[in-house]
Write a protein that holds these residues in place. Structure first.
Motif, PDB file in Angstrom:
ATOM      1  N   ALA A 171      79.283  33.158   2.823  1.00 53.66           N
ATOM      2  CA  ALA A 171      78.401  33.316   1.795  1.00 53.66           C
ATOM      3  C   ALA A 171      79.142  34.414   0.588  1.00 53.66           C
ATOM      4  N   ASP A 172      79.112  33.977  -0.652  1.00 51.81           N
ATOM      5  CA  ASP A 172      79.754  34.887  -1.583  1.00 51.81           C
ATOM      6  C   ASP A 172      79.479  36.216  -1.459  1.00 51.81           C
ATOM      7  N   ASP A 173      78.141  36.626  -1.319  1.00 55.15           N
ATOM      8  CA  ASP A 173      77.439  37.725  -1.509  1.00 55.15           C
ATOM      9  C   ASP A 173      77.690  38.640  -0.195  1.00 55.15           C
ATOM     10  N   GLY A 174      78.234  38.238   0.829  1.00 54.74           N
ATOM     11  CA  GLY A 174      78.277  38.778   2.244  1.00 54.74           C
ATOM     12  C   GLY A 174      77.183  38.524   3.132  1.00 54.74           C
ATOM     13  N   GLY A 175      76.387  37.753   2.702  1.00 57.36           N
ATOM     14  CA  GLY A 175      74.942  37.303   3.551  1.00 57.36           C
ATOM     15  C   GLY A 175      75.435  36.310   4.523  1.00 57.36           C
ATOM     16  N   PRO A 176      74.379  35.869   5.103  1.00 60.69           N
ATOM     17  CA  PRO A 176      74.631  35.051   6.376  1.00 60.69           C
ATOM     18  C   PRO A 176      75.585  33.403   6.035  1.00 60.69           C
ATOM     19  N   ASP A 177      76.453  33.249   6.714  1.00 56.18           N
ATOM     20  CA  ASP A 177      77.210  32.019   6.617  1.00 56.18           C
ATOM     21  C   ASP A 177      76.038  30.956   6.316  1.00 56.18           C
ATOM     22  N   GLN A 178      76.409  30.062   5.406  1.00 59.73           N
ATOM     23  CA  GLN A 178      75.750  28.843   5.124  1.00 59.73           C
ATOM     24  C   GLN A 178      76.354  27.593   6.016  1.00 59.73           C
ATOM     25  N   THR A 179      75.652  26.483   6.352  1.00 63.92           N
ATOM     26  CA  THR A 179      75.947  25.445   7.158  1.00 63.92           C
ATOM     27  C   THR A 179      76.108  24.471   6.111  1.00 63.92           C
ATOM     28  N   LEU A 180      77.398  23.563   6.628  1.00 67.86           N
ATOM     29  CA  LEU A 180      77.991  22.569   5.778  1.00 67.86           C
ATOM     30  C   LEU A 180      77.732  21.252   6.636  1.00 67.86           C
ATOM     31  N   LEU A 181      77.042  20.459   6.451  1.00 67.89           N
ATOM     32  CA  LEU A 181      77.205  18.914   6.829  1.00 67.89           C
ATOM     33  C   LEU A 181      78.132  18.037   6.476  1.00 67.89           C
ATOM     34  N   PHE A 182      79.113  17.546   7.372  1.00 66.42           N
ATOM     35  CA  PHE A 182      80.225  16.898   6.839  1.00 66.42           C
ATOM     36  C   PHE A 182      80.552  15.529   7.702  1.00 66.42           C
ATOM     37  N   VAL A 183      81.076  14.570   7.087  1.00 64.51           N
ATOM     38  CA  VAL A 183      81.594  13.449   7.937  1.00 64.51           C
ATOM     39  C   VAL A 183      83.073  13.319   7.439  1.00 64.51           C
ATOM     40  N   VAL A 184      83.947  13.104   8.545  1.00 63.90           N
ATOM     41  CA  VAL A 184      85.288  12.849   8.387  1.00 63.90           C
ATOM     42  C   VAL A 184      85.730  11.511   9.259  1.00 63.90           C
ATOM     43  N   PRO A 185      86.628  10.809   8.417  1.00 61.66           N
ATOM     44  CA  PRO A 185      87.048   9.564   9.060  1.00 61.66           C
ATOM     45  C   PRO A 185      87.904   9.673  10.434  1.00 61.66           C
ATOM     46  N   ARG A 186      88.357   8.905  11.162  1.00 66.16           N
ATOM     47  CA  ARG A 186      88.938   9.241  12.355  1.00 66.16           C
ATOM     48  C   ARG A 186      90.519   9.763  12.213  1.00 66.16           C
ATOM     49  N   SER A 187      90.997   9.493  10.974  1.00 66.18           N
ATOM     50  CA  SER A 187      92.549   9.717  10.812  1.00 66.18           C
ATOM     51  C   SER A 187      92.512  11.223  10.561  1.00 66.18           C
ATOM     52  N   VAL A 216      87.625  17.185   2.573  1.00 63.79           N
ATOM     53  CA  VAL A 216      86.364  16.206   2.704  1.00 63.79           C
ATOM     54  C   VAL A 216      85.743  16.260   1.215  1.00 63.79           C
ATOM     55  N   PRO A 217      85.669  15.079   0.423  1.00 65.27           N
ATOM     56  CA  PRO A 217      84.958  15.050  -0.686  1.00 65.27           C
ATOM     57  C   PRO A 217      83.764  15.398  -0.819  1.00 65.27           C
ATOM     58  N   ASP A 218      83.318  15.916  -1.916  1.00 64.19           N
ATOM     59  CA  ASP A 218      82.014  16.500  -2.209  1.00 64.19           C
ATOM     60  C   ASP A 218      80.725  15.439  -1.670  1.00 64.19           C
ATOM     61  N   HIS A 219      80.930  14.054  -1.933  1.00 63.84           N
ATOM     62  CA  HIS A 219      79.930  13.171  -1.752  1.00 63.84           C
ATOM     63  C   HIS A 219      79.852  13.051  -0.045  1.00 63.84           C
ATOM     64  N   SER A 220      80.679  13.661   1.048  1.00 65.41           N
ATOM     65  CA  SER A 220      80.721  13.350   2.147  1.00 65.41           C
ATOM     66  C   SER A 220      80.259  14.721   2.908  1.00 65.41           C
ATOM     67  N   ALA A 221      79.684  15.717   2.089  1.00 67.91           N
ATOM     68  CA  ALA A 221      79.487  16.823   2.610  1.00 67.91           C
ATOM     69  C   ALA A 221      78.182  17.317   1.985  1.00 67.91           C
ATOM     70  N   MET A 222      77.279  18.149   2.573  1.00 72.21           N
ATOM     71  CA  MET A 222      76.274  18.690   2.248  1.00 72.21           C
ATOM     72  C   MET A 222      75.927  19.857   2.625  1.00 72.21           C
ATOM     73  N   LEU A 223      75.996  20.919   1.506  1.00 71.43           N
ATOM     74  CA  LEU A 223      75.874  22.494   1.616  1.00 71.43           C
ATOM     75  C   LEU A 223      74.370  23.010   1.869  1.00 71.43           C
ATOM     76  N   GLY A 224      74.278  23.842   2.930  1.00 64.97           N
ATOM     77  CA  GLY A 224      73.020  24.413   3.246  1.00 64.97           C
ATOM     78  C   GLY A 224      72.135  23.185   4.007  1.00 64.97           C
ATOM     79  N   VAL A 225      72.698  22.425   4.773  1.00 67.60           N
ATOM     80  CA  VAL A 225      71.997  21.373   5.521  1.00 67.60           C
ATOM     81  C   VAL A 225      72.454  21.278   6.901  1.00 67.60           C
ATOM     82  N   HIS A 226      71.279  21.155   7.925  1.00 61.73           N
ATOM     83  CA  HIS A 226      71.545  21.007   9.270  1.00 61.73           C
ATOM     84  C   HIS A 226      70.729  19.882   9.478  1.00 61.73           C
TER      85      HIS A 226
END
Length: 411
Positions: A171-187, A216-226
């Motif tokens: 987190a930018d403000d020194g707070g708790p880490d945020q979760t990033l949901l992401f998908v990456v290809p096998r390569s 990872v492109p923006d469209h393959s990741a979601m910030l603050g999501v579990h």
């Protein structure tokens, strides 16, 4: 380097694909071979390449993939039935198949059109995932993310096309880490050689995965999501894109229905073994008669049948409830409803384990539980399943408490 660059070769939707009945029949036909190859699968730590090809040819990897991208889009009921049948043959194989192919549903539900066009470009979609956040993700100045880390217990990784994980973002403000949901290809990741020494599910392909500075492109990741905590009451991109309410269902409850289906299949596996013993073996103590004629064995088997039948009926009810709630509209799938279905699955798991651990395993006899025997393997696999963090820790504690808090309107 352009983030997410990939040739889009989405197959055309099938005009006359296999029906649910076709897929179920194909799975049932594979059970005897899966039983015969269990030891080989454990030794390899994942099912064979020719089994993988048969699954692909049968259409198993496309059951949950949207028709828009060449999938079958046959829904969770068909997928979970196939999973349950495969577990009746080889629990490791079923676990690896299920936890690899199942994530087509959250991918098609939570991500937008740009991501889905890339993720489903090849039609088949095998994507292990983990629920435990780890590694790190750094936002890039020109958009997208740089992701690195190692994630363990990635079931389905040997033949995977992608990986879905949760990274930690400071987190930018020194707070708790945020979760990033992401998908990456096998390569963009490599599989570790770190599976096979566990008590059970040794052939489930649950290897670790390491990602080294993947873009990872923006469209393959979601910030603050579990993925287990996503609120779907306002709708999902997939529900809108595909017009299919099952791409708008509660992810937490669906994740637990997967494991419930695996548990029912494993318990059926144990019942099959025990019934064969009743028909072919005699009692150990006088009077020496076929076990099936002995009142005690009749009691143990009949009671176990009742528990597994109840669990299977509860699973069918949970699936129908999940589907009805999806069909009722986004606002119907509240967090409380998501938790209710998840807790039903908790009791399905308990019934299946009780049938095997209390009735079948201890009364089968020592010759049936030697290393490598089919019943011994089912017991080991179910024991390991019950060691899963989500089943051993989250469901019996957090999930049931959260259900009460949701019901009472507490924070």
């Amino acid at each position: 380097m352009t983030l997410g660059t990939r040739t889009n070769r989405n197959p055309a939707p099938p005009e006359h694909g296999p029906s649910p009945a076709d897929l179920i029949a194909r799975a049932e036909a594979m059970v005897p071979e899966l039983v015969r190859r269990q030891a080989e699968t454990e030794s390899r730590t994942y099912y064979a390449e020719d089994t993988h090809r048969r699954f692909a040819e049968a259409g198993f990897y496309r059951i949950l993939v949207p028709r828009r991208y060449g999938g079958l889009e046959l829904g969770v009921e068909t997928f979970l039935e196939v999973t349950k049948i495969l577990a009746r043959g080889c629990p490791s194989t079923a676990w690896m198949y299920c936890l690899g192919a199942t994530h087509a549903l959250p991918a098609a539900s939570l991500f937008g059109e740009a991501a889905q066009a890339e993720l489903f470009a090849d039609g088949d979609f095998i994507c292990p995932a983990t629920i435990v956040p780890g590694g790190s993700a750094i936002r890039l100045p020109d958009g997208g993310w740089r992701v690195s880390g190692t994630w363990r217990y990635c079931s389905g990784s040997p033949y995977a096309t992608h990986f879905m994980g949760h990274a930690l973002v400071p987190a930018d403000d020194g707070g708790p880490d945020q979760t990033l949901l992401f998908v990456v290809p096998r390569s963009r990741w490599r599989r570790l050689d770190d599976w096979g020494d566990q008590l059970g599910l040794r052939g489930s392909g649950s290897h670790g995965i390491t990602v080294d500075d993947a873009l990872v492109p923006d469209h393959s990741a979601m910030l603050g999501v579990h993925v287990s905590q996503v609120a779907v009451e306002r709708g999902t991109p997939g529900r809108t894109l595909h017009g299919n309410p099952e791409y708008g269902g509660g992810p937490l409850s669906y994740m637990n229905m997967e494991v419930a289906a695996l548990a029912v299949g494993m318990a059926r596996n144990a019942l099959d073994i025990y019934e064969e013993m009743l028909r072919e073996r005699t009692t150990l103590l006088p009077p020496i008669v076929p076990r099936g004629e002995n009142p005690d064995y009749q009691l143990w088997f009949g009671d176990a049948c009742g528990m597994v039948d109840t669990a299977e009926a509860a699973l069918a009810g949970a699936i129908r409830r999940w589907q009805r709630t999806c069909a009722a509209g986004p606002e119907a799938f509240t967090r409380e409803e998501d938790l209710r279905i998840a807790v039903i699955c908790r009791h399905i798991l308990r019934l299946c384990w009780r049938a095997v651990e209390s009735n079948l395993f201890p009364t089968a006899g020592s010759s049936s539980v030697r290393g490598g025997e089919r019943l011994e393997r089912v017991w080991r696999d179910m024991s390991t399943m019950h060691n899963h963090t989500g089943l051993a820790v989250f469901l019996p504690t957090v999930a049931v408490r959260d259900l009460t808090k949701q019901r009472l309107g507490l924070e």
